[in-house]
Design an enzyme around this catalytic site. Structure first.
Site, short mmCIF file in Angstrom:
data_model
loop_
_atom_site.label_atom_id
_atom_site.label_comp_id
_atom_site.label_asym_id
_atom_site.label_seq_id
_atom_site.Cartn_x
_atom_site.Cartn_y
_atom_site.Cartn_z
N MET A 268 0.83 -1.21 0.00
CA MET A 268 0.00 0.00 0.00
C MET A 268 0.87 1.26 0.00
SD MET A 268 -2.96 1.29 -0.03
CE MET A 268 -3.16 3.07 -0.12
N GLU A 269 0.48 2.20 -0.85
CA GLU A 269 1.29 3.38 -1.15
C GLU A 269 1.09 4.57 -0.21
OE1 GLU A 269 -1.30 2.24 -3.09
OE2 GLU A 269 -2.49 3.90 -3.87
N ASN A 270 0.73 4.35 1.05
CA ASN A 270 0.53 5.47 1.99
C ASN A 270 1.65 6.51 1.85
OD1 ASN A 270 -1.42 3.64 3.30
ND2 ASN A 270 0.45 2.59 3.94
N HIS A 302 6.00 -0.28 -8.08
CA HIS A 302 4.59 0.10 -8.18
C HIS A 302 4.19 1.08 -7.07
CE1 HIS A 302 0.28 -0.76 -9.12
NE2 HIS A 302 0.13 -0.49 -7.83
N GLU A 303 4.49 0.73 -5.83
CA GLU A 303 4.08 1.60 -4.72
C GLU A 303 4.82 2.93 -4.77
OE1 GLU A 303 1.48 0.52 -3.51
OE2 GLU A 303 1.73 -1.59 -4.07
N HIS A 306 3.32 5.26 -7.29
CA HIS A 306 2.06 5.85 -6.84
C HIS A 306 2.27 7.22 -6.20
CE1 HIS A 306 -1.27 3.18 -7.55
NE2 HIS A 306 -0.85 2.19 -6.78
N GLU A 325 -4.47 2.97 -10.67
CA GLU A 325 -3.94 1.60 -10.72
C GLU A 325 -3.53 1.17 -12.13
OE1 GLU A 325 -2.88 0.36 -8.22
OE2 GLU A 325 -4.00 1.28 -6.58
N1 ARG Z 1 -3.42 0.63 -3.71
C1 ARG Z 1 -2.84 -0.64 -3.38
C2 ARG Z 1 -1.95 -1.00 -4.55
O1 ARG Z 1 -2.36 -1.22 -5.63
C3 ARG Z 1 -3.81 -1.73 -3.11
C4 ARG Z 1 -4.77 -1.48 -2.02
C5 ARG Z 1 -5.69 -2.60 -1.85
N2 ARG Z 1 -6.78 -2.33 -0.97
C6 ARG Z 1 -7.87 -3.07 -0.89
N3 ARG Z 1 -8.81 -2.75 -0.09
N4 ARG Z 1 -8.06 -4.12 -1.59
O2 ARG Z 1 -0.79 -0.97 -4.47
ZN ZN Z 2 -1.51 0.22 -6.90
#
Ligand code: ARG
Ligand code: ZN
Length: 876
Positions: A268-270, A302-303, A306, A325
């Site tokens: 996850m890209e927080n 990928h992250e 983002h 995405e």
């Molecule tokens: N944004 C994240 C990614 O593609 C994935 C988050 C997934 N969250 C979920 N609720 N399924 O790197």
């Molecule tokens: Zn993503």
């Protein structure tokens, strides 16, 4: 109370928010069973929506509301309305400060959304709608706010992290301490993150192209600290690559990655604080396979990417998910292609699309890359939104060309920096920068289903004219009966009888991208001296199914002559599919199965060719997966598919034994492990050969596999040998290898997962019982998505042979398991149930078995929103 039937949310109902949140100040006092979350919000009326002051509605799920105050005035319980999933507050001023205190229980949060505990460490997952499990908030991506976060915890949690920069830290009473973090960039709540634990870290620095120093930190549990090098190296490569290819620079002084064991997805890209599934960060040569090394590089990239495509420019609403995405998957695919073998990366992506995304597009959950409705947004983190979304961006790239694409992305980032944007904004920027009309192209965003291109040709010898006739269609999908024609970039070349590319125009181009825009269209080429052989859809220039009546001989010719590497591989796939179709027919007719020597000859030519890249060669020797074979038939006959494919594998092993064993010996050399593409290619070909060889009932090859298993110094060779033994059918050898593997690796959860997956993925009989036994293993945890995926995912989603064996026992098992899992982790339950929602595509009686199992899930009642949506659509 839960609604009996979840509500459907529609894109057409989108409305801008009534209120903005300019500042968000959070204080967490962490305790496993009673974490206090204090939130102070600067709220302001969105005047674009009117001058009145409607009620402020905040999202909140499974929260205990302790107190609420407006501008310092406490509200009494009769002044607000607390619903099951929201809180409604009175408003009397256009701007005010709201203070809310809630209490939550991270320790009993097994959904892994919101704030939860993973092996004693606190972490969060807020995308898409997890923040509402932390505090009451307008939990929607178009509300962007500046966050300050104070994390208070006992000193036994020395590491306290959140987004942005740490601005203050100190000691508190009762053996507690705190750290305050401030994120200067406004962001939606889904990008919020918090981590607290007893973690170690590795540090590096990265100097951006403008000379700014960025601190890079990777956090893990102490026992894994030696497994961070590859992820750190991948991060630095990603940062450099995004500067070079997209001109994008990192924007904070610190970038952190944390590895956690319990995680629903990859990562996850927080903002400034990426949280990763430990399987997507941790690697050492002894414990991780080549595939894991490459996955880590791709996901770290990928992250990181983002940060621009997702964070600096985010999504207006969740229907726009593919905006970030699809674009980011395209970016990471190009990154991986640049770091490794581009041809192999493309092949792998197309295999994933054909094996899994095409099935999604043909099933009950089919949706456009920009869906029009959903019940539970978590169900739309799909192969369609991600992978097909990336193909749509790739098509734009192909249509406008590399330079205009870069201009378009610059324009998009500049224009929408700091905003919550839409897919339309992206296409508009590309259109403007390139001057190309993308009006019809937009149908890719609205329409679900995989288009079919039916191509035929004719040659006029007199006029030296060649014609390609192209017909496009798209099958109906739920809610979309009729489709408008797509704009399809169709890359083609023409081969002469010597296998050389024929010039296609006055400039001498040997490859053209034809714009297919109509239902039926003819393309003509003149000055063509002999009847050519067309090479169609080169590089998989569009995510479509292609039909052209190739003969086996023509496909064999393309396999050895096409100048497009991707199409050489694809010709092999098509040839194998032709042969497999005949074998299925023979099986159904009760005839004896015989090997088509044309395929054996073609594979022999692949093994013997001297100009073929080793990695591509290995890919060319892999038969299409059962799922891909299934996709090419209208009514799936699982038994015939399994019989045909396993016969063919065995027959090829027999026919090609000398060449396979030759390659194995040549590549069986000892050297220190490196995840370089050259070395990965060698291991890949070697292990492909081994997998064929063990199918021969000869002790020498089993001994070879056993030796490789015992002596290899890296997990790629070790796991490949183990899988080969397990799939060989030799009970004694495979049992002893499995036991030895377990003895050695039981303490390493990621390797233990591989031990689980190899058994659950075994094509040999008895797998279902083995799967049941594995669920009883003391180290199996229902609360760990990685474990669940390694056992039940490996069985139901990747072991076609054993999942479809018998009379539906596999489906029944899956139904029972999903019902049980739904109480623990609805997101994963909803994903796992997918295989049995595709019952319509199967022949009788498999279809009835599957349907009955699916109906049983529904009958269990009290399903989560996630599972309810998938099951009800599957039964509709
Ligand atoms: N944004 C994240 C990614 O593609 C994935 C988050 C997934 N969250 C979920 N609720 N399924 O790197
Ligand atoms: Zn993503």
């Amino acid at each position: 109370m839960k609604d009996a039937q979840p509500r459907t949310i529609y894109l057409k109902d989108y409305r801008a928010p009534d209120y903005w949140i300019d500042e968000t100040h959070l204080t967490f006092d962490l305790q496993p069973d009673a974490t206090l979350v204090e939130s102070r919000l600067k709220v302001r009326r969105n005047l674009d929506q009117g001058n009145d002051l409607p009620k402020l509605v905040l999202d909140g799920v499974e929260l205990e509301l302790v107190s609420v105050a407006i501008d310092g005035q406490s509200l009494s319980a009769d002044e607000y309305v607390l619903y099951d999933e929201s809180l409604e507050l009175p408003v009397s001023r256009p701007a005010f400060e709201l203070q809310i205190l809630t209490r939550i229980k991270p320790e009993s949060n097994t959904s892994l959304e919101g704030l939860y505990l993973s092996n004693g460490m606190y972490c969060t997952q807020c995308e898409a709608e997890g923040f509402r499990k932390i505090t009451f908030y307008p939990d929607r991506p178009d509300v962007m706010s500046r966050f300050t976060t104070k994390v208070i915890a006992p000193r036994s949690y020395p590491v306290l992290l959140s987004n942005g920069n740490d601005i203050e830290r100190g000691e508190l009473d009762n053996d507690r301490h705190f750290v305050t973090w401030q994120d200067p960039f406004p962001k939606p709540s889904y990008l919020f993150a918090l981590v607290a634990g007893d973690l170690e870290h590795v540090d590096e620095t990265f100097t951006t192209k403008n000379g700014r120093e960025v601190k890079l930190q990777l956090f893990t549990e102490p026992r894994n600290i030696h497994k961070c090098d590859h992820a750190m190296r991948s991060l630095k490569h990603s940062m450099r690559w995004d500067e070079e290819v997209y001109g994008r620079e990192y924007d904070l002084d610190i970038f952190m990655i944390v590895a956690v064991d319990h995680f629903n997805m990859g990562a996850m890209e927080n903002k400034g604080l990426n949280i990763f599934n430990s399987s997507c960060v941790l690697a050492s040569p002894e414990t991780a396979t080549d595939a894991a090394f490459q996955r880590i590089e791709a996901i770290v990239g990928h992250e990181y990417f983002h940060n621009w495509s997702g964070n600096r420019v985010t999504c207006r609403d969740w229907f726009q998910l593919s905006l970030k995405e699809g674009f980011t998957v395209f970016r990471d695919a190009e990154f991986s292609a640049d770091m490794n073998s581009a041809a192999v990366k493309r092949i792998e992506d197309v295999v994933l699309l054909r094996a899994s995304q095409f099935a999604e597009d043909a099933g009950p959950m089919a949706h456009p890359i920009r869906p029009e409705s959903y019940m539970e947004i978590s169900n739309f983190y799909t192969l369609t939104v991600y992978e097909k979304g990336a193909e749509v961006v790739r098509m734009i790239h192909n249509i406008v060309g590399k330079e205009a694409f870069r201009k378009g992305s610059d324009l998009y980032f500049d224009r929408h920096d700091g905003q919550a944007a839409t897919c339309e904004d992206f296409v508009a920027a590309m259109e403007e920068a390139s001057g190309k009309d993308l009006e019809q192209f937009r149908n890719w965003y609205n329409q679900a289903g995989t288009p079919l291109l039916e191509v035929s040709d004719s040659f006029d010898e007199q006029k030296s004219e060649y014609h390609l006739h192209v017909k496009q269609s798209c099958p109906p999908t739920p809610g979309q009966k009729e489709k408008q024609p797509f704009h399809i970039p169709f890359a083609i070349g023409l081969l002469d009888s010597a296998g050389k590319d024929i010039p296609l125009n006055a400039q001498g181009d040997t490859q053209l991208v034809l714009d297919v825009t109509q239902t039926e269209q003819t393309f003509s080429f003149d000055g063509v001296g002999e009847r050519p052989l067309p090479s169609l859809l080169r590089g998989f220039s569009a995510p479509v199914k292609l039909r052209y009546d190739y003969s086996a001989e023509q496909l064999a010719f393309l396999m050895s002559h096409d100048s497009d590497g991707f199409n050489r591989w694809d010709a092999g796939q098509r040839l194998a599919l032709l042969v497999l179709e005949d074998l299925q027919a023979a099986y159904r007719a009760g005839e004896q199965l015989v090997l088509d020597t044309r395929l054996a000859d073609a594979y022999r030519a692949v093994l013997e060719a001297d100009d073929l890249d080793l990695a591509v060669r290995a890919k060319m020797l892999e038969l299409p997966a059962e799922q891909i074979i299934a996709e090419s038939s209208d009514a799936i006959d699982a038994e015939a598919i399994i019989a045909a494919r396993s016969f063919l594998k065995q027959a090829l092993a027999e026919a090609l034994e000398p060449q396979l064993s030759n390659w194995y010996t040549r590549l069986d050399v000892e050297k220190p492990y490196s995840p370089s593409s050259a070395d990965i290619a060698e291991r890949s070909l070697k292990n492909t050969c081994l997998a064929y060889l063990v199918l021969l009932q000869k002790p020498e090859y089993r001994t070879l596999a056993n030796k490789q298993f015992a002596q290899s110094g890296n997990m790629t060779d070790c796991a490949a040998a183990l899988a080969a033994l397990v799939n060989s059918g030799d009970e004694v050898l495979s049992r002893s290898a499995l036991d030895a593997f377990y003895e050695k690796w039981q303490e390493d959860p990621l390797v233990f997962d591989q031990w689980l997956a190899i058994q659950a993925g075994s094509a040999r009989f008895g797998t279902l019982q083995r799967v049941r036994d594995l669920l009883e293993h003391p180290a199996f945890e229902l609360t760990s998505p990685n474990k669940v995926r390694s056992v039940v995912g490996a069985f139901a989603m990747r072991n076609f042979t054993q999942f479809h064996a018998g009379e539906g026992e596999g489906f029944d098992f899956l139904a029972d398991f999903v019902i049980r899992l739904d109480k623990v982790n609805p997101q994963i339950a909803a994903r796992l149930v997918t295989p049995i929602t595709r019952w319509r595509k199967y022949q009788s009686p498999m279809q009835e078995f599957m349907h009955a199992s699916l109906a049983r899930v529904m009958a269990a009642g009290n399903l989560s929103k996630d599972l309810y949506e998938v099951v009800s659509k599957g039964l509709a």
